[in-house]
Every structure is written in C-alpha cells, then in structure tokens.
Enzyme design. Structure first.
Site, PDB file in Angstrom:
ATOM      1  N   ASP A 109      54.832  36.145  39.563  1.00 18.45           N
ATOM      2  CA  ASP A 109      55.613  35.673  40.500  1.00 18.45           C
ATOM      3  C   ASP A 109      54.673  34.462  41.082  1.00 18.45           C
ATOM      4  OD1 ASP A 109      57.722  35.392  42.632  1.00 18.45           O
ATOM      5  OD2 ASP A 109      57.861  37.526  42.029  1.00 18.45           O
ATOM      6  N   ASP A 217      59.561  31.453  42.730  1.00 16.48           N
ATOM      7  CA  ASP A 217      59.884  31.686  43.865  1.00 16.48           C
ATOM      8  C   ASP A 217      60.682  30.319  44.459  1.00 16.48           C
ATOM      9  OD1 ASP A 217      60.720  33.820  45.791  1.00 16.48           O
ATOM     10  OD2 ASP A 217      59.719  32.510  47.351  1.00 16.48           O
ATOM     11  N   GLU A 274      63.635  30.304  40.527  1.00 17.74           N
ATOM     12  CA  GLU A 274      64.515  30.860  41.244  1.00 17.74           C
ATOM     13  C   GLU A 274      65.084  29.976  42.057  1.00 17.74           C
ATOM     14  OE1 GLU A 274      65.099  34.161  44.591  1.00 17.74           O
ATOM     15  OE2 GLU A 274      63.759  32.519  44.877  1.00 17.74           O
ATOM     16  N   HIS A 346      64.848  42.278  43.784  1.00 12.19           N
ATOM     17  CA  HIS A 346      64.202  43.007  45.145  1.00 12.19           C
ATOM     18  C   HIS A 346      64.959  42.506  46.180  1.00 12.19           C
ATOM     19  CE1 HIS A 346      62.546  39.406  44.390  1.00 12.19           C
ATOM     20  NE2 HIS A 346      61.963  39.416  45.778  1.00 12.19           N
ATOM     21  N   ASP A 347      65.542  41.638  45.901  1.00 12.54           N
ATOM     22  CA  ASP A 347      66.553  40.895  47.098  1.00 12.54           C
ATOM     23  C   ASP A 347      68.069  41.492  47.075  1.00 12.54           C
ATOM     24  OD1 ASP A 347      64.356  39.678  47.986  1.00 12.54           O
ATOM     25  OD2 ASP A 347      64.948  37.696  46.487  1.00 12.54           O
TER      26      ASP A 347
HETATM   27  O1  TEU Z   1      64.150  34.894  47.867  1.00 17.87           O
HETATM   28  C1  TEU Z   1      64.712  33.770  47.948  1.00 17.87           C
HETATM   29  C2  TEU Z   1      65.947  33.884  48.780  1.00 17.87           C
HETATM   30  O2  TEU Z   1      66.779  33.083  49.200  1.00 17.87           O
HETATM   31  C3  TEU Z   1      66.799  35.073  48.816  1.00 17.87           C
HETATM   32  O3  TEU Z   1      67.306  35.897  47.617  1.00 17.87           O
HETATM   33  C4  TEU Z   1      66.306  35.879  49.879  1.00 17.87           C
HETATM   34  O4  TEU Z   1      65.980  36.873  49.713  1.00 17.87           O
HETATM   35  C5  TEU Z   1      67.728  35.879  50.532  1.00 17.87           C
HETATM   36  O5  TEU Z   1      67.997  34.321  51.075  1.00 17.87           O
HETATM   37  C6  TEU Z   1      67.661  36.569  51.750  1.00 17.87           C
HETATM   38  O6  TEU Z   1      69.055  36.870  52.208  1.00 17.87           O
HETATM   39  C7  TEU Z   1      62.799  34.712  47.623  1.00 17.87           C
HETATM   40  C8  TEU Z   1      62.218  35.946  47.067  1.00 17.87           C
HETATM   41  O7  TEU Z   1      62.961  36.852  46.233  1.00 17.87           O
HETATM   42  C9  TEU Z   1      62.408  36.807  48.395  1.00 17.87           C
HETATM   43  O8  TEU Z   1      61.960  38.257  48.517  1.00 17.87           O
HETATM   44  C10 TEU Z   1      61.544  36.216  49.430  1.00 17.87           C
HETATM   45  O9  TEU Z   1      61.909  36.766  50.696  1.00 17.87           O
HETATM   46  C11 TEU Z   1      61.835  34.794  49.816  1.00 17.87           C
HETATM   47  O10 TEU Z   1      62.028  33.773  48.400  1.00 17.87           O
HETATM   48  C12 TEU Z   1      60.789  33.829  50.377  1.00 17.87           C
HETATM   49  O11 TEU Z   1      59.748  33.918  49.425  1.00 17.87           O
END
Ligand code: TEU
Length: 577
Positions: A109, A217, A274, A346-347
């Site tokens: 990541d 990310d 992402e 994970h989100d």
């Molecule tokens: O996520 C970015 C993102 O926009 C999301 O999926 C976020 O979790 C969502 O907006 C919340 O509703 C990435 C990572 O995958 C996430 O775990 C982190 O929290 C985020 O970036 C910040 O680094």
C-alpha cells in the site's frame, strides 16, 4: 498478438496482471502470531499456504508502516520502517521471501496523499512559517477578516472525509493545515517538487527491496486546485471540496512523472490507483498503456449505488443500477485501459450481507456474487474472508466499533440531536469495521486469529463460517473461489474476451457473454432468493452447452434456463467464426 489500439490486451500475449487474481490482506485482522490481539507479519507468513491453496497470484498488503494508527495505518509516520505492532523490517524481508518462494508477488500500500501528523516531515513543517519544509503541506491563514479559531474561519469550507472540517488550526504558528481525511493525516503538497522527489525515492527503496508494485491510496487526490476555492454546501455546515482535489489539474502529469522516476525499466510490476470519484473517461486516461501512468484503477461507482448523499444515507440496492454501471465501465475500457474488479475491501461492508443473503442462502449468494464479478473483464481482487463468505458483524452498540470514520460520525450525529438508535442502523450496514473483524480460520474461541484478546470482536458466526471447515468441502465458498481463479488462469476468454451485457432491464438475472475468437462464455447470476428464468437469446443452445462453473448440482441440459435462488452458471461453447 492482436491488441487494442494502444496495446491493451485483446487476445494473445497480455500483461501478466490481466490473468492474475490479487488477494488483499488487512494485516491487523489476518493472523496474530504473538498474542497481543493484533495481526502481524509473522501471522501473515504463517498463513501463506491458504493463499497458495486458493490459487491467487498477488498479495496486496494494507499498510504495515510505522503509524500512530489513527486511521489503522493509513496515517504513516515513517514510510521506511515497519510498525512494531506488525514486526520489523527483517520480519518483512522474511515474509517477502516466503511470498516469493511460493511463486506469489507482493504489492505494498502506498499512502502518499497524506502523511501522519507525527511524520518528521510534518513536525518540521509545522515548526515555523519559515521552515524549509513549510511548503511540503498545505498551510493557509484564516479566512480574510476572521480570527484564527473562530467558527467558519477555516481557509475553505471543505469537510473532511471523517466528519468535521478539512482544516485544523496550528496554534503555534496561527495557520491552518489541510487534511482531507483525519486531522492526523495532513495532505502533502505535491506542487512542491521536493515532496515528489522524496516520495519517488521512498518507492524505489521498496522496489529495490523486492516488492512487486503498489496499490496507491487515493492517488487521484494528490493534485489540488491551488487556489483552493470553497465548495458547494448541500447540507450541514461544510462544503464539498472534492471538485478541487479529485482528478485535479496536475494529476496525470504527476503520475507520468512517478512512472518515469520509479516504475519505468522495472519488469513485472503492478500499479493500481485507488481513485474515489474517478469517471470512466478519466480511468481510460489513467490506464492507457501509451500514457504510462498506472496499470489499473479502483473505481467506486458500484460501491456507491446503495448510498444517497452520504454513505450513511443507505438506499436499497437495485440490480439495474449495477448493470448500468458495470456495463458502462466494461464498454468504456474495452479497447484502451484496464479496470480492477472488486466487491470488498477493508473500507466496504461484506458483500454477501450487502448485495446477497447472509442467512439461509449465504453460500449460494456468496458464490454467485463471486462468479459474476470474476467473469467480468478486469483484474479481480479477493478481500480476506470473502473467499469464505464472511458476513457483516452483529455490532450491538457504539462500543463495538473501532473505526475512526464510524466513531466520529456517531459522535457528530448524536451531538446534533439524533437518537443513537437512529444512527446505528446505517453504521451496522456501512461501517468499515464490518470488513475488519478477524479472519475466521477455525471454530475455536477467537477463530484461530489470536491467542489473546482480539482488538475487535470476532464474528460469532465463525463457529460455522471458517476456513478449516471449508478446506476439504467441494460445496464451500472457498472451493468455488478456487475454481473461479483456476478458470481465469485456464480460459483466455475470461481474460481477454469481449464483453456483452444481456438483459439490462431484468431485475433479478445478471447475464452477459464474453467472446474470444470462437469461444463464447455465458455468465448468469440470480440476484434473488426466488427462481428466475434467464430469457437470454439462444437459450436452448446455451442450456446444452458445457457448464464450466455452477453453484448448484448440474441442471438438466434439456431443461429451460431457469435459475434457482442465488444460482450462478457459466456456460462455454465454441461457435463458427
Ligand atoms: O480510502 C479512500 C476512500 O475514499 C474511502 O474508501 C474511504 O474509506 C471512504 O471515503 C470512507 O467512507 C483510502 C483507504 O482505503 C482508507 O482505508 C483510508 O481511510 C483513506 O484512503 C485515507 O487514507
């Protein structure tokens, strides 16, 4: 080799990642080797044979860098060290060697839109207005005519992704810093070439160590509109800053530079961006091989279909919306570009609970969802536990949640007068913690995840839903995912075939074909718990074709194409050209 206009795989020789399947490990919740209740690198290493058994090609490791863990490791205070909770650099090297020994690749990541506020870069930056690193982050004075700290004095009206404003005042210097995510995640200023050089050097350091690429990310947020305009206010006190930092003015330039400085000349890497809010047209630019930016994107359209104005505004899922969305992405990247395919990470809440049935039909719904996803064109990602059909967790109250996004949202909503009982249903449905409960290895008290007390409760259904129970069971979700991955490896039509959506207006049956040369696949999925006829063109011929994958006992080839509850079928036939 025949190829699309810019070398995108159409058939024949393809980039290695087009036929690969990626498995995402969220280390905190995968396997704990030392009994502190938190997963770690040695735990991951001890469970690698599960990945070999499943047949995946690549591991994506969520962040294990040194971090205060405000956002579970997405707030990094040292990019070139491992957080002690996960292990050491030596332990990392051992894991990487073990991954490579098994013929797998490992993707790290890369979180470089922001650092932790405890990163030395930020400590220097905040130390004074004249510090050489001041400009490494976005510092701005209070809104003209207002005193720092006054309500509404933030430099813009943007909200942060985790509730509250996107700016925090630094009392010492009297300026605000920008954080699109939590106040402990200040945004790096990519306008500054020193920042970019430092990031690229760090990336090269990991590649030199042997890692095989990066999952980047929120990489489409690194370029901000430098004038930082206010956003539109839809409701509540804050405006929407996204138009000014999603796919901002220099994002393509930055990614091309990163490619030149880091990736070019190294073989067999994987880069995936992402990109919340990315459109099909933008994704085509990001992934056009001729532009040399990233190999593929994670887009968010399909995981927003059951949400209204915010993710907590939970709406019913409509299959027609999913078909329209996936259909548009398949068509838009058909000739140029490449997409990732995912239901879960994970989100996101667990897909079998979200779009399927996590009760009586759990196994069938999970296998149907896996089948439909994996047969699209793109690179599939399996999130840990998805291959077991893991479900959302039965969170009783706010004390069961751990994630900053959920905890903050609850606090703000309750402070604004909402009743807890009104806030909790959306949290239960959408909280990221659903994905973060420990991996369910077996039916022992902590599911084989830890000998200690897990940092977040194990889902009580691990007594039934677990890897040990599924390993030798041909009817399990695990066995089905194994077959899906094998099919991608063996069948070029899955990798390169043209995609044609069928039955766009059918509210229960998802149907499409893939075609490569004389090989044609028909994919059917019943998104309902009732029988559903699949009224596809040429149905009698299809029902007599080879059934290469299904999640029920094989149907009578002479019978009409009627799908049983949550049934999935993949037929294969060869046709004259
Ligand atoms: O996520 C970015 C993102 O926009 C999301 O999926 C976020 O979790 C969502 O907006 C919340 O509703 C990435 C990572 O995958 C996430 O775990 C982190 O929290 C985020 O970036 C910040 O680094």
């Amino acid at each position: 080799m025949s190829s699309g206009r810019n070398g995108t795989p159409k058939s024949g020789a393809t980039p290695w990642w087009a036929s690969a399947v990626v498995y995402q490990i969220y280390p905190r919740s995968f396997a704990d080797s030392d009994g502190d209740g938190i997963g770690d690198l040695a735990g991951v290493e001890s469970r690698l044979d599960h990945l070999v058994d499943l047949g995946v090609d690549v591991v994506w490791l969520s962040p294990v860098y040194r971090s205060p863990q405000d956002d579970a490791g997405y707030d990094i205070s040292d990019y070139q060290d491992i957080d002690p909770v996960y292990g050491t650099l030596a332990g990392f090297d051992a894991l990487l060697a073990a991954v490579h020994d098994r013929g797998l690749k490992m993707v790290m990541d890369l979180v470089v839109n922001h650092t932790s506020d405890e990163h030395p870069w930020f400590a220097e930056s905040r130390s004074s207005r004249n510090d050489p690193k001041r400009d490494w982050y976005w510092w701005r004075p209070a809104r003209p005519g207002m005193r720092p700290g006054d309500p509404g004095a933030e430099p813009t009206n943007w909200s942060s992704a985790f509730s509250g404003p996107a700016w925090t005042l630094d009392e010492e210097t009297g300026d605000y810093y920008l954080h699109v995510f939590s106040r402990k995640q200040p945004d790096l200023n990519w306008e500054n070439p020193e920042v970019r050089r430092a990031v690229y050097a760090m990336m090269r350091w990991w590649l030199d160590r042997g890692v095989d690429g990066f999952r980047m990310d929120v990489i489409n947020m690194i370029s901000k509109e430098p004038t930082l305009p206010d956003g539109i206010v839809a409701s509540g006190p804050y405006g929407d800053g996204r138009p000014y930092y999603i796919c901002g003015p220099r994002v393509h330039e930055f990614l091309q530079e990163m490619h030149r400085e880091v990736v070019a000349g190294r073989d067999a890497l994987l880069t995936v961006g992402e990109m919340p809010g990315v459109t099909v047209d933008q994704a085509r630019l990001f992934t056009d091989p001729a532009r040399a930016e990233v190999d593929m994107v994670f887009q968010f359209e399909h995981v927003r279909l059951d949400q209204g104005a915010s993710k907590w505004d939970v709406r019913p899922f409509r299959l027609l919306d999913l078909k329209a969305s996936f259909g548009r992405w398949q068509a838009g990247l058909a000739d140029v570009g490449w997409n990732s395919l995912y239901w879960s990470n994970h989100d996101q809440p667990r897909v079998v609970s979200r779009l399927g049935d996590d009760g009586a039909h759990r196994v069938r719904a999970a296998t149907m969802l896996g089948t439909v996803l994996h047969l699209h064109r793109g690179t599939p990602y399996v999130y840990q536990g998805e291959e077991l059909g893991m479900t959302n967790a039965p969170f009783a109250g706010i004390d069961d949640f751990r994630d900053i996004e959920s905890v903050n949202h609850y606090a703000v909503a309750v402070a604004a007068g909402e009743a807890p009982a009104d806030v909790l249903p959306a949290l239960r449905a959408m909280s990221r913690d659903n994905a973060r409960t420990p991996m369910q290895w077996d039916d022992s008290p902590h599911a084989g995840f830890t000998a200690g007390t897990p940092w977040i409760a194990v889902n009580p259904n691990h007594t039934e839903v677990n890897a040990a129970a599924q390993r030798g069971d041909p009817g399990s979700v695990l066995a089905h995912y194994r077959r899906l991955i094998e099919l991608r490896h063996a069948e070029p039509a899955v990798v390169c075939g043209d995609f044609t959506m069928l039955l766009p207006d059918d509210e229960r049956v998802y149907a499409f074909t893939r075609r490569l040369g004389t090989v044609e696949l028909l994919v059917l999925g019943n998104f309902s718990g009732a029988e559903a006829a699949a009224d596809v063109p040429d149905a009698p011929s299809w029902s007599a074709a080879d059934l290469v994958i299904g999640n029920y006992p094989a149907p009578d080839p002479a019978a009409p194409l009627v799908l049983r509850p949550w049934e999935a079928r993949v037929y294969r036939r060869t046709t004259a050209r």
